[in-house]
Structure formats: C-alpha cells, structure tokens
Motif scaffolding. Sequence first.
Motif, mmCIF file in Angstrom:
data_model
loop_
_atom_site.group_PDB
_atom_site.id
_atom_site.type_symbol
_atom_site.label_atom_id
_atom_site.label_comp_id
_atom_site.label_asym_id
_atom_site.label_seq_id
_atom_site.Cartn_x
_atom_site.Cartn_y
_atom_site.Cartn_z
ATOM 1 N N ILE A 1 0.739 -1.182 -0.024
ATOM 2 C CA ILE A 1 0.057 -0.019 -0.041
ATOM 3 C C ILE A 1 0.931 1.308 0.093
ATOM 4 C CG2 ILE A 1 -1.617 1.320 1.481
ATOM 5 C CD1 ILE A 1 -3.175 -1.291 2.053
ATOM 6 N N SER B 1 -3.966 7.503 -5.294
ATOM 7 C CA SER B 1 -3.517 6.300 -4.669
ATOM 8 C C SER B 1 -4.403 5.859 -3.623
ATOM 9 C CB SER B 1 -2.222 6.725 -3.780
ATOM 10 O OG SER B 1 -2.590 7.832 -2.795
ATOM 11 N N ASP B 2 -5.517 6.540 -2.965
ATOM 12 C CA ASP B 2 -6.568 5.689 -2.555
ATOM 13 C C ASP B 2 -7.387 5.065 -3.519
ATOM 14 O OD1 ASP B 2 -6.142 6.794 0.014
ATOM 15 O OD2 ASP B 2 -7.417 8.564 -0.154
ATOM 16 N N GLU C 1 -5.659 1.821 -3.862
ATOM 17 C CA GLU C 1 -5.787 1.062 -2.784
ATOM 18 C C GLU C 1 -7.105 0.334 -2.614
ATOM 19 O OE1 GLU C 1 -5.887 3.321 1.105
ATOM 20 O OE2 GLU C 1 -7.173 1.382 1.844
#
Length: 601
Positions: free
Chosen positions: A193, A358-359, A362
């Motif tokens: 992550i 990036s969220d 994820e």
Amino acid sequence: MLYESFNLEEILFEKNIGGNDCFLESVICLLFGCYEFRKSFSQHIDTPHTCYPKCISCCLVSVYKSVMTSKTLDVYNLRVRLSTVFKNKSLFQQNHKSDAIECLNAILNALHCKQIGDTSEGINESALNENCRSSCISHNLFSLGVIESYQCECESQSQTEWDYSNYCQYFNIADILSQADLKKSKNLLIVPIIKLKNYKNDANCDLKGKMMTSLQLKLQTAEVDCCSRDNCKKKKSKISFSLPKPPSIYLLNIIWESDEVSHLDSFIATISITESITMKEIYGNSTSDIYNLRGILFYKKSHYEYALRTDNFWAFKGLGEECGWYELLKETTIMNYHPICLVYERSLESYILKISHSDLLELEKLACECYFYENKINEDFYNDFLDDCTGLFNTRKKKSSSNNPITESPKITQEDNYESQHQQKNLEIIDKRIKEVRISEEKKSNPKPSDNLETKKPLSKSETKQSNCNNIEKSSNNDPVFDEKKNVNQKSWKCSCGSENLNDWDICPSCQGLKPGIQGWVCKFCTNINNDSEVRCEACFSYKNQNSQSEFWKCSKCDSFNTGSKFSCSKCKSMKSQVSSKPANVAYSGVRYPKNNIRKS
Ligand SMILES: [Zn+2]
Ligand SMILES: [Zn+2]
Ligand SMILES: [Zn+2]
Ligand SMILES: [Zn+2]
Ligand SMILES: [Zn+2]
Ligand SMILES: [Zn+2]
Ligand SMILES: [Zn+2]
C-alpha cells in the motif's frame, strides 16, 4: 436559490426496525433526499387529502410528515397500500421480493394519476399516458420526454417520443465492465500500500467517471434495422436524440445481467459513476445545465441500501458523520454492494468527487483481494461479523467547531487516534481473510476427512439475512402483515427500570441501561457501548466517569453546552437556572433511540 442547503441530519432517518421493506425505504429516502422533490412535495401537502382508505399518494404524505416532524421513517401503511393496489399484478406483496425501481415508478405513477383525477392509482394504463401538462410532481420533476429521430439510409425520416410514463434512462453496466482488465487489478495484489503513491499504472481506475461518456457514445452511435417506409430495401436508420424539456431530477437505472456480482465489478461500476453531467452531453440537443449526483441506490442479494450526498459527505448505513467518497467506496466494496440507480439533481455548479489516485488504487487492490478470497474459499468475504456493515467508519465524528464540550479536547489527537484505530481494524479484517486463504490452500494440499469445510461452514451473514427477509414466507398465519408486526414485538427484553425493549436494542431507551448479557459501559454522551477496560469512549472520547448532568449543562435558549462551573451561558449569556431538567445526553443525541439500536435486517 441555494440548491445544496440542507444538513445530513435532515435525511438520516430511523429505519423501520425488523421490517423487510428495504426496497421501499431506500426509494423514499432517495426521493426525500432530493431538494427539488422535498420543495415540491411540501407544497403538494397543503392541499387536503380526504380519501379513505388512504391512497398511495396520501400514504406518502403521511410518511413525509413523520419524517419531517419526528425524523422517523415509517413506511408500513404505504407498503400495505401498495400491496393492496398491485395485488392482481402480484407486485409489492408481503411474501415476495420487490423491485425498488418498479416501486419508484409505481409511486410516481400514483402521484400522476391522483393529479389528473384518475382513481386507479396507476393500474389504469391509459391514465398513465394521459398528458397532465407537467401539473403533477412526477412529470414536473422527472419527465423524460426524449425524442428519437430516425434517419434511414434511404433518406426517409421519422420521429417517436418516449412513453409519457417513463422517468428513467437505462444504462447497461456491461459497457463499462467490458473495458475492465482483471490482470491490471491482479498486478496490484503484489504492490504494498505504501508504494501505491508512486505506482505508475492506472490499473482499472482509468474507468473513473466514465459512465456518462460510455452512455453518450452508445446514444451517438445508435442504429436500428428499420425504416418508416415499408418498401425500403436498406432498412438501416441512425437514431439521434433530443430532450427539449429536461427534468429537474434525472434518474439513471443501471442494468446488470446477473445478481451475482463480484467485489471487483461492484467497485469498478461504482467508480465509473460520473458525478456531474449535463443533458447536452448525453442527448446532444438539450440544456447545458449542470446535474450533480445526489444519491445512489445499491443492491446486494435481494437487499437494498441507499447513499445520499450533502456537499462532500455521504450518508450510508455503517458510515458515521463526515464520511466522504473514499469511505463510501470502501464500505460498499467490502460489503459488495453494486449501484443500480443514480439520482441526479439540477444544480448551479458542478461537483467533484474527491479521492486521491493512490486511495483509488488502494481500494481496487482491496476489491481484488476480496475477489480472490471468495474464489478460493467459496464463501463471502464479509460474512461472520456481528453487524451488517463493516464497522470501519461508524464511529467517525464531525469535527464540530461549536462550543460542545465533547470536541473541546485537542482535535489532532482525536483525529490521529481515530485514523490509527480505523487502520488497525481494517488491517485486522484483511489479515484474517488472507490467513484463511492460506489455511484453505494448506487443507486442499493436505486434506483430512474430518476437516470438511462444507459441514463446518457456519451460517454466513448473507444466509442469515436471506432467512430473515423470507421469514414471512414460512409463517402460516393468513394475515402476514399483522404477523410481521407481532413477531417483532414478541422478541423483547425487560429492563430493570421496567421498560419492555425490542430485542434488537442493546440499550434501554428509558434509562440507558444495558440489555442483560451485554458487557461494557454506555457512554453518556453518544450511547456507544465501550469495553470495561476503556477509560474513554471509543466513539466520542468522553471519559467514563464524566457526569453529564453535573459537569455540563445545556442552555435552554441556544442549545449550547457549558461547563458545570459556569453560571451563565458562554454564548448567549442566559443564566444557568433556565437550564432544562432533561439530562444533557438525551438532548445532545437528538435522536429518538440510542445510537446502537440500529435496525438489523
Ligand atoms: Zn388519497
Ligand atoms: Zn403527470
Ligand atoms: Zn429506408
Ligand atoms: Zn432487506
Ligand atoms: Zn431501562
Ligand atoms: Zn461516547
Ligand atoms: Zn445560551
């Protein structure tokens, strides 16, 4: 006109406890969540309704009134009326699965029929297509009079308008899912992550917001093998669309080929939702007014849930206050809800769903983990937890700037504390799942007859839900409506204060005492149940021994909270003697029942 001016508190309702009316509750909440609908409907209420028994339209008025006055959503009478009216069509019957979109159409049709003086409440087909000149709420707000123009290769032309009773645009989600690439998601599984921030590939997140482009393309390239001239040899017509009278509220119905949807498909469909659209982009010849996403109807294994947006925050079952798009996406991805209807409202400026790249990656990684877990274990990713939500976000609190004592302690520590708790819980769930995958692989390579997974498999959450939803079918009582209500009342517990409470309620609403057998202590401020070992409330960080009545008092004039040592209100300077005799916590929570008493369907 301020289009976005209402609070989440206005649209978060107490749900009907123990009912299986999720299809109806969700539709009602989505309608009432729309500013334009509430505005029109509150005007509509002023005209007196005198019919007996109450028609669908009058029942809806009653639902609206109880929502607005007591914030209680009670759809019982409306449900009974719907099942009576549609008995011959076998729709909305108590012992059948009901479709939320059909229900939405039925309600809009009933409102139209009432307006034109037809008493069939939507059964009479000819009344449905009788032009009311937009005098009813349904046509005034939702009317989707799309005109299709056919131009055949032989040059002949013709026109047709969509059915007057049609309020929905349809979109086939296969158009999005066919563009997704499972390999791209799979590649994310091996990326830690913390490395996602620098991950160069978009994976399937490049489909973010692509739904409207996809619909637009579909409409622009629409063709049909027919011609208005009978003797035409070519019979190949291009269709162009126009929407001369655009609706105030735009409904998009997402069509799925199957009810069995994977976490990954649910995730990709949800991120593909376009948050801000114009009718011009979709239909070409129409207004360039902006329409913003207001609500989403989600579906999972015959259960409906709704999400409603206020500014940048989303209300959804299991989400606390101040939850954004990231939290909603995570909750619906883990719980595997897929979107089936989108509600857009005309607005002044376009709205942007805020989420970092990036969220998104994820969450795609998470969706992929869920997907592989289910394929390996042959069991729902989320099935053996106590609640029917993940619980990741339900303790999230508003960063209030009022002089409420609960939020007076330093904000940073609360936020940090929350973030670390939330991440911890998140990791626990994922870790547990990954371990199970490994165990199952070990078992497969080294099978023992006594360890048969099939016989040991506990009743999964979804199966429990299923059986709850269908329990009326099994009942032999010839009055299913009565039986359903009675059934709920029978399951109760008696508190030491003498109150009879529903079994679903862990806290007594009268004295805030705990149901026998439940461990922990009840927070006086937010009614969260905490472990005995905790000194501070997990949800609101109040101290266990803080006495709400002596340490804090609520000003009866302006509702501000003041510390016990003060004799006048810090905000409006009223004297303490004017304070109401009610304990502060009851006044503060502002809901009818303690927070933990959420409906368990
Ligand atoms: Zn009526
Ligand atoms: Zn009408
Ligand atoms: Zn032709
Ligand atoms: Zn349900
Ligand atoms: Zn009690
Ligand atoms: Zn608390
Ligand atoms: Zn005051």
